[in-house]
Design a protein around this motif. Structure first.
Motif, PDB file in Angstrom:
ATOM      1  N   THR A  45       0.836  -1.197   0.000  1.00 47.71           N
ATOM      2  CA  THR A  45       0.000   0.000   0.000  1.00 47.71           C
ATOM      3  C   THR A  45       0.877   1.255   0.000  1.00 47.71           C
ATOM      4  O   THR A  45       1.796   1.375   0.797  1.00 47.71           O
ATOM      5  CB  THR A  45      -0.910   0.017   1.244  1.00 47.71           C
ATOM      6  N   LYS A  46       0.576   2.187  -0.897  1.00 46.66           N
ATOM      7  CA  LYS A  46       1.328   3.430  -0.978  1.00 46.66           C
ATOM      8  C   LYS A  46       0.876   4.402   0.110  1.00 46.66           C
ATOM      9  O   LYS A  46      -0.315   4.539   0.365  1.00 46.66           O
ATOM     10  CB  LYS A  46       1.149   4.070  -2.358  1.00 46.66           C
ATOM     11  N   ASP A  47       1.846   5.065   0.725  1.00 44.66           N
ATOM     12  CA  ASP A  47       1.600   6.067   1.762  1.00 44.66           C
ATOM     13  C   ASP A  47       0.636   5.529   2.826  1.00 44.66           C
ATOM     14  O   ASP A  47      -0.412   6.107   3.103  1.00 44.66           O
ATOM     15  CB  ASP A  47       1.051   7.355   1.153  1.00 44.66           C
ATOM     16  N   CYS A  65      -3.873   5.363   7.046  1.00 41.71           N
ATOM     17  CA  CYS A  65      -4.252   5.115   8.438  1.00 41.71           C
ATOM     18  C   CYS A  65      -4.914   6.340   9.065  1.00 41.71           C
ATOM     19  O   CYS A  65      -5.857   6.204   9.860  1.00 41.71           O
ATOM     20  CB  CYS A  65      -3.018   4.738   9.257  1.00 41.71           C
ATOM     21  N   ARG A  66      -4.445   7.521   8.727  1.00 39.89           N
ATOM     22  CA  ARG A  66      -4.946   8.744   9.363  1.00 39.89           C
ATOM     23  C   ARG A  66      -6.399   9.053   9.000  1.00 39.89           C
ATOM     24  O   ARG A  66      -7.014   9.911   9.622  1.00 39.89           O
ATOM     25  CB  ARG A  66      -4.048   9.926   8.991  1.00 39.89           C
ATOM     26  N   ARG A  67      -6.949   8.349   8.014  1.00 42.73           N
ATOM     27  CA  ARG A  67      -8.358   8.541   7.652  1.00 42.73           C
ATOM     28  C   ARG A  67      -9.291   7.634   8.441  1.00 42.73           C
ATOM     29  O   ARG A  67     -10.505   7.815   8.431  1.00 42.73           O
ATOM     30  CB  ARG A  67      -8.567   8.269   6.154  1.00 42.73           C
ATOM     31  N   ALA A  68      -8.726   6.640   9.113  1.00 42.35           N
ATOM     32  CA  ALA A  68      -9.549   5.561   9.685  1.00 42.35           C
ATOM     33  C   ALA A  68     -10.149   5.927  11.032  1.00 42.35           C
ATOM     34  O   ALA A  68      -9.437   6.327  11.959  1.00 42.35           O
ATOM     35  CB  ALA A  68      -8.714   4.292   9.814  1.00 42.35           C
ATOM     36  N   ASP A  69     -11.460   5.745  11.139  1.00 40.88           N
ATOM     37  CA  ASP A  69     -12.131   5.844  12.442  1.00 40.88           C
ATOM     38  C   ASP A  69     -11.861   4.588  13.266  1.00 40.88           C
ATOM     39  O   ASP A  69     -11.831   4.634  14.498  1.00 40.88           O
ATOM     40  CB  ASP A  69     -13.642   5.991  12.242  1.00 40.88           C
ATOM     41  N   ARG A  80       2.772   3.617  13.839  1.00 40.31           N
ATOM     42  CA  ARG A  80       3.229   4.628  14.780  1.00 40.31           C
ATOM     43  C   ARG A  80       2.074   5.503  15.266  1.00 40.31           C
ATOM     44  O   ARG A  80       0.997   5.566  14.642  1.00 40.31           O
ATOM     45  CB  ARG A  80       4.305   5.515  14.142  1.00 40.31           C
ATOM     46  N   GLY A  81       2.314   6.185  16.367  1.00 37.08           N
ATOM     47  CA  GLY A  81       1.256   6.986  16.970  1.00 37.08           C
ATOM     48  C   GLY A  81       0.716   8.075  16.072  1.00 37.08           C
ATOM     49  O   GLY A  81      -0.491   8.333  16.050  1.00 37.08           O
ATOM     50  N   ASP A  82       1.598   8.723  15.291  1.00 36.96           N
ATOM     51  CA  ASP A  82       1.115   9.819  14.447  1.00 36.96           C
ATOM     52  C   ASP A  82       0.396   9.332  13.201  1.00 36.96           C
ATOM     53  O   ASP A  82      -0.045  10.125  12.381  1.00 36.96           O
ATOM     54  CB  ASP A  82       2.263  10.772  14.086  1.00 36.96           C
ATOM     55  N   TRP A  83       0.273   7.993  13.050  1.00 37.44           N
ATOM     56  CA  TRP A  83      -0.562   7.435  11.991  1.00 37.44           C
ATOM     57  C   TRP A  83      -2.034   7.364  12.415  1.00 37.44           C
ATOM     58  O   TRP A  83      -2.898   7.125  11.582  1.00 37.44           O
ATOM     59  CB  TRP A  83      -0.115   6.029  11.625  1.00 37.44           C
ATOM     60  N   VAL A  84      -2.283   7.527  13.690  1.00 36.39           N
ATOM     61  CA  VAL A  84      -3.624   7.316  14.237  1.00 36.39           C
ATOM     62  C   VAL A  84      -4.434   8.616  14.186  1.00 36.39           C
ATOM     63  O   VAL A  84      -3.973   9.665  14.650  1.00 36.39           O
ATOM     64  CB  VAL A  84      -3.546   6.807  15.689  1.00 36.39           C
ATOM     65  N   LYS A  85      -5.618   8.521  13.637  1.00 33.80           N
ATOM     66  CA  LYS A  85      -6.532   9.658  13.616  1.00 33.80           C
ATOM     67  C   LYS A  85      -6.973   9.974  15.046  1.00 33.80           C
ATOM     68  O   LYS A  85      -7.369   9.073  15.788  1.00 33.80           O
ATOM     69  CB  LYS A  85      -7.758   9.308  12.768  1.00 33.80           C
ATOM     70  N   PRO A  86      -6.906  11.222  15.491  1.00 33.38           N
ATOM     71  CA  PRO A  86      -7.359  11.558  16.844  1.00 33.38           C
ATOM     72  C   PRO A  86      -8.800  11.097  17.082  1.00 33.38           C
ATOM     73  O   PRO A  86      -9.682  11.358  16.260  1.00 33.38           O
ATOM     74  CB  PRO A  86      -7.252  13.080  16.882  1.00 33.38           C
ATOM     75  N   GLY A  87      -9.013  10.378  18.169  1.00 29.85           N
ATOM     76  CA  GLY A  87     -10.344   9.876  18.494  1.00 29.85           C
ATOM     77  C   GLY A  87     -10.686   8.541  17.870  1.00 29.85           C
ATOM     78  O   GLY A  87     -11.800   8.034  18.053  1.00 29.85           O
ATOM     79  N   ALA A  88      -9.744   7.938  17.147  1.00 30.44           N
ATOM     80  CA  ALA A  88     -10.009   6.653  16.499  1.00 30.44           C
ATOM     81  C   ALA A  88     -10.017   5.509  17.510  1.00 30.44           C
ATOM     82  O   ALA A  88      -9.535   5.638  18.642  1.00 30.44           O
ATOM     83  CB  ALA A  88      -8.952   6.376  15.433  1.00 30.44           C
ATOM     84  N   GLY A  94       2.164   2.981  23.294  1.00 32.58           N
ATOM     85  CA  GLY A  94       2.241   4.219  24.053  1.00 32.58           C
ATOM     86  C   GLY A  94       1.949   5.439  23.207  1.00 32.58           C
ATOM     87  O   GLY A  94       1.235   6.356  23.626  1.00 32.58           O
ATOM     88  N   GLU A  95       2.495   5.447  21.994  1.00 34.12           N
ATOM     89  CA  GLU A  95       2.269   6.573  21.084  1.00 34.12           C
ATOM     90  C   GLU A  95       0.805   6.634  20.635  1.00 34.12           C
ATOM     91  O   GLU A  95       0.170   7.697  20.665  1.00 34.12           O
ATOM     92  CB  GLU A  95       3.158   6.438  19.852  1.00 34.12           C
ATOM     93  N   ALA A  96       0.284   5.489  20.223  1.00 33.63           N
ATOM     94  CA  ALA A  96      -1.083   5.457  19.683  1.00 33.63           C
ATOM     95  C   ALA A  96      -2.115   5.796  20.737  1.00 33.63           C
ATOM     96  O   ALA A  96      -3.134   6.434  20.457  1.00 33.63           O
ATOM     97  CB  ALA A  96      -1.368   4.073  19.092  1.00 33.63           C
ATOM     98  N   ALA A  97      -1.855   5.381  21.979  1.00 31.63           N
ATOM     99  CA  ALA A  97      -2.812   5.631  23.053  1.00 31.63           C
ATOM    100  C   ALA A  97      -2.945   7.112  23.383  1.00 31.63           C
ATOM    101  O   ALA A  97      -3.931   7.533  23.997  1.00 31.63           O
ATOM    102  CB  ALA A  97      -2.401   4.855  24.301  1.00 31.63           C
ATOM    103  N   GLU A  98      -1.967   7.923  22.966  1.00 28.21           N
ATOM    104  CA  GLU A  98      -2.050   9.362  23.182  1.00 28.21           C
ATOM    105  C   GLU A  98      -3.035  10.033  22.234  1.00 28.21           C
ATOM    106  O   GLU A  98      -3.500  11.145  22.481  1.00 28.21           O
ATOM    107  CB  GLU A  98      -0.665  10.005  23.015  1.00 28.21           C
ATOM    108  N   ARG A  99      -3.378   9.348  21.133  1.00 29.29           N
ATOM    109  CA  ARG A  99      -4.261   9.944  20.124  1.00 29.29           C
ATOM    110  C   ARG A  99      -5.607   9.227  19.998  1.00 29.29           C
ATOM    111  O   ARG A  99      -6.614   9.835  19.652  1.00 29.29           O
ATOM    112  CB  ARG A  99      -3.561   9.935  18.761  1.00 29.29           C
ATOM    113  N   ALA A 100      -5.613   7.921  20.277  1.00 26.54           N
ATOM    114  CA  ALA A 100      -6.838   7.132  20.108  1.00 26.54           C
ATOM    115  C   ALA A 100      -7.834   7.408  21.226  1.00 26.54           C
ATOM    116  O   ALA A 100      -7.463   7.829  22.320  1.00 26.54           O
ATOM    117  CB  ALA A 100      -6.494   5.644  20.081  1.00 26.54           C
ATOM    118  N   ALA A 101      -9.105   7.115  20.932  1.00 26.62           N
ATOM    119  CA  ALA A 101     -10.130   7.169  21.979  1.00 26.62           C
ATOM    120  C   ALA A 101     -10.209   5.840  22.708  1.00 26.62           C
ATOM    121  O   ALA A 101     -10.451   5.792  23.911  1.00 26.62           O
ATOM    122  CB  ALA A 101     -11.484   7.512  21.367  1.00 26.62           C
ATOM    123  N   HIS A 102      -9.996   4.752  21.962  1.00 24.69           N
ATOM    124  CA  HIS A 102     -10.047   3.399  22.519  1.00 24.69           C
ATOM    125  C   HIS A 102      -8.920   2.591  21.898  1.00 24.69           C
ATOM    126  O   HIS A 102      -8.629   2.732  20.707  1.00 24.69           O
ATOM    127  CB  HIS A 102     -11.385   2.718  22.228  1.00 24.69           C
TER     128      HIS A 102
END
Length: 299
Positions: A198-200, A205-209, A222-230, A256-264
């Motif tokens: 998959t390209k980019d 990932c940043r589009r995914a709920d 990585r954490g910055d791949w996670v959409k805030p609230g996902a 640890g990184e992802a948990a800073e941005r995810a909701a669950h």
């Protein structure tokens, strides 16, 4: 909250599995009392892979704790394909066995497709045969692959309806990625499947709920791949060096990184893995009732 004081709430797979296990135990007791039916699970392990030995041992232990009949066949790594297929056929014909699980992966000299083509779909509690895969695709599944079903249960309990949400599945395996995508589609999510080509991928990932990682690479997402609230579902189980000659289990997501941005978020261990074995027991119970001609169970 996590030990890292993260923002995400933890999806406790162990707690959800314990709740489902109690329901299965009650239903198994009812079937035995009312119909004399004892669900039977047969497992087959070829070779001596340590991780597979642990998985199979835990499956048998759980089956016995629920009052199921548990039968295990441990075959040498050099067993012939013909011998393995003969055992599968014998278990197909055994009326006391309602579920058959052949632990994957198999040695290279044995074709997995030959095993799956031989396995009776009515006893295919991993739901990997072409017949059961086809029923899932057509929306008429009777038995559903255990880990994807566990993921769907966790999502339902955590966020309710996922209709209209964007869901991303990283990984396209027969065991998880493909059936997970079908279940998400059936729940009316908009589903994207990603993989090693998959390209980019980070931007996808940043589009995914709902971000589901099952790629088999430790802390790949990585954490910055996670959409805030996902909602992040980590299916990976990877053993890595923890220093001082010790090892630890981590997922496919940098927790640890992802948990800073995810909701669950699901932890590793204690997340999705806890649901897999109990969903196998659920499938065995469903198969037992169906093979006995009883009405479908609602679990």
């Amino acid at each position: 909250m996590t030990a890292q004081n993260s923002k995400a709430s933890i999806i406790d797979g162990k707690a959800h599995a314990a709740k489902l296990k109690a329901s299965i135990a009650a239903e198994a007791a009812r079937l035995k009392a009312e119909h004399g039916l004892v669900p039977g699970l047969a497992t087959i392990l070829v070779g001596n892979d340590p991780a597979s030995e642990v998985y199979v041992r835990n499956k048998n232990k759980t089956a016995e704790s629920l009052g199921f009949k548990s039968v295990h066949h441990h075959l040498p790594a050099d067993v012939s394909e013909a011998e393995l297929l003969a055992l599968v056929k014998a278990l197909n014909a055994d009326p006391s066995v309602h579920g058959i699980l052949v632990q994957m992966p198999l040695p290279k000299h044995i074709r997995e497709e030959a095993v799956l083509d031989t396995l009776d779909p009515a006893k295919d509690v991993d739901a990997l045969t072409p017949y059961n895969a086809g029923l899932l695709l057509s929306g008429r599944a009777h038995l559903v692959s255990c880990t994807p079903m566990g993921v769907m249960m966790l999502l339902k309990e955590t966020i309710g309806s996922i209709a209209g949400m964007e869901a991303l599945v990283i990984g396209r395996s027969l065991l998880f990625g493909k059936p997970a995508a079908q279940l998400l589609l059936a729940a009316n999510a908009t589903v994207t499947m990603a993989h090693s080509r998959t390209k980019d991928l980070a931007e996808v990932c940043r589009r995914a709920d709902i971000l589901v990682a099952a790629i088999g690479k430790p802390e790949f997402v990585r954490g910055d791949w996670v959409k805030p609230g996902a909602t992040v579902i980590d299916v990976g189980i990877n053993r890595v060096d923890a220093g001082d000659g010790k090892s630890k289990l981590v997922g496919d997501v940098a927790y640890g990184e992802a948990a800073e941005r995810a909701a669950h978020i699901t932890p590793v261990p204690g997340g999705v893995g806890a649901m897999t074995i109990i969903c196998l027991m659920r499938n065995t119970l469903i198969a037992a009732a169906a093979l006995a001609g009883l009405p479908p169970l609602s679990l």
